[in-house]
Scaffold this motif. Structure first.
Motif, short mmCIF file in Angstrom:
data_model
loop_
_atom_site.label_atom_id
_atom_site.label_comp_id
_atom_site.label_asym_id
_atom_site.label_seq_id
_atom_site.Cartn_x
_atom_site.Cartn_y
_atom_site.Cartn_z
N ALA A 1 -20.40 -40.19 1.22
CA ALA A 1 -19.55 -40.77 0.19
C ALA A 1 -19.46 -39.85 -1.03
O ALA A 1 -18.40 -39.62 -1.58
N VAL A 2 -20.60 -39.30 -1.45
CA VAL A 2 -20.60 -38.43 -2.61
C VAL A 2 -19.85 -37.14 -2.30
O VAL A 2 -19.09 -36.63 -3.12
N ASP A 3 -20.06 -36.60 -1.10
CA ASP A 3 -19.35 -35.37 -0.72
C ASP A 3 -17.85 -35.56 -0.76
O ASP A 3 -17.11 -34.67 -1.16
N ASP A 4 -17.38 -36.74 -0.33
CA ASP A 4 -15.95 -37.00 -0.29
C ASP A 4 -15.36 -37.19 -1.69
O ASP A 4 -14.16 -37.14 -1.87
N LEU A 5 -16.19 -37.44 -2.67
CA LEU A 5 -15.70 -37.66 -4.04
C LEU A 5 -16.40 -36.69 -5.00
O LEU A 5 -16.90 -37.07 -6.04
N ARG B 1 -15.87 -37.67 -9.07
CA ARG B 1 -17.30 -37.42 -9.22
C ARG B 1 -18.03 -38.67 -9.69
O ARG B 1 -19.11 -39.01 -9.19
N LEU B 2 -17.45 -39.39 -10.63
CA LEU B 2 -18.08 -40.59 -11.15
C LEU B 2 -18.10 -41.72 -10.13
O LEU B 2 -18.98 -42.58 -10.15
N MET B 3 -17.13 -41.74 -9.22
CA MET B 3 -17.16 -42.71 -8.13
C MET B 3 -18.33 -42.41 -7.20
O MET B 3 -18.99 -43.31 -6.69
N GLY B 4 -18.57 -41.10 -6.98
CA GLY B 4 -19.70 -40.72 -6.16
C GLY B 4 -21.01 -41.18 -6.76
O GLY B 4 -21.93 -41.63 -6.05
#
Length: 324
Positions: A9-13, A20-23
């Motif tokens: 999830a973090v890689d995708d955002l 970045r903040l969504m991650g």
């Protein structure tokens, strides 16, 4: 389970700004809330959809996201406009809830000075009645399994387990042998420890039919399956000695339903729906069923009462001399 899904999830955002903040929000949900991998994956899909929407509107600063942006996003989810595919009311509602949680997190963390989503309400999803099959159909499915082979004994134990406990398929295939106590199953009620959404643990009784089927499987079939692998602790093993997958479990049920002549779509979740419906029809209290299903709110369980109410009306209409 949660860490790999969170990294994805973090890689995708990963980009700067909202992505970045969504991650960071997904990381928070994994660590602080302990959400399951499947739930995190759903949040990731919803937030990626929101991120793409913001990109089309050239919004690159979270401080500049307005109530109007979020309202337009919610509208686009329902109508399929602004480059988004139209979602069902239920899916659209889930996505809006994810976005509301994101903005609430940003406000609490001081990332944003305000929460523009606090009064955005998700679309109301119509109540979808669970699909349940009759007790006779369940019995026919269970008895259609050929138990002459180790794989067949496993299949019978799995299907008996699903109907006896009302467990989710992910809960069933995720079990280890140590999670089930069937030593005294033939003399008293057996108990199984299930791990639901968010790794919530609950204890559920195991009916005598399921306990006998599992006991037989553990004694006669599982050792043969385990010999093909490397000592996997899973309760339900595949033919190679590894943990049985959800897809394989679905195939097992589908095959048994076809042999039993049960038409229509039958999935592992059908047995869960049938478990709840049959308990309520038998007089079980809705809150007891809530505990057995592992629902966080009784509201989720109450949808099954609509099914039994419909059944009562049908019986009344057919049997009462002055009903019609």
């Amino acid at each position: 389970m949660a860490v790999p899904a969170t990294r994805t999830a973090v890689d995708d955002l990963r980009e700067t700004g909202p992505g970045r903040l969504m991650g960071e929000y997904l990381q928070h949900m994994a660590v602080e809330r302990g959400l399951s991998a499947n739930t995190l994956a759903a949040y990731r899909r919803d937030l990626l959809r929101y991120h793409r929407f913001l990109v089309t509107r050239s919004v690159t600063d979270v401080q500049r996201i307005t109530r109007h942006d979020i309202s337009a996003f919610a509208q686009a989810l329902s109508t399929g406009s602004d480059g988004l595919a139209a979602l069902s009311p239920r899916s659209a509602a889930r996505t809006v809830v994810a976005v509301r949680g994101l903005h609430r997190f940003w406000a609490l963390e001081g990332i944003c000075t305000a929460d523009p989503a606090h009064d955005i309400h998700p679309p109301i999803a119509g109540k979808r009645l669970p699909k349940a099959i009759s007790v006779d159909e369940v019995t026919r499915i269970l008895e259609a399994v050929n138990t002459d082979t180790p794989g067949g004994q496993r299949d019978r134990a799995l299907l008996e387990f699903l109907y006896s406990t009302g467990s989710r398929i992910s809960e069933a295939v995720g079990l280890d042998v140590d999670d089930v106590s069937v030593d005294a199953a033939l003399e008293g009620p057996a108990v199984v420890r299930l791990f639901g959404k968010g790794s919530k643990e609950r204890m559920v009784p195991l009916g005598s039919y399921a306990a006998k089927a599992i006991d037989s499987y553990l004694v006669r079939a599982r050792p043969a399956l385990s010999a093909n692998g490397r000592g996997n602790p899973a309760l339900f093993l595949n033919l190679r000695g590894g943990r049985l997958s959800r897809q394989s479990a679905w195939t097992i049920l589908k095959s048994a339903a076809e042999k039993a002549g049960v038409t229509g779509e039958v999935s592992p979740h059908t047995l869960r729906h049938s478990f709840a419906t049959h308990l309520l029809e038998g007089g079980a209290d809705v809150r007891v069923v809530q505990e057995l299903l592992g629902h966080a709110s009784v509201t989720t369980t109450q949808v099954y009462t609509l099914v039994t109410a419909d059944t009562l009306r049908e019986v009344y209409a057919a049997a009462h001399p002055r009903a019609l």
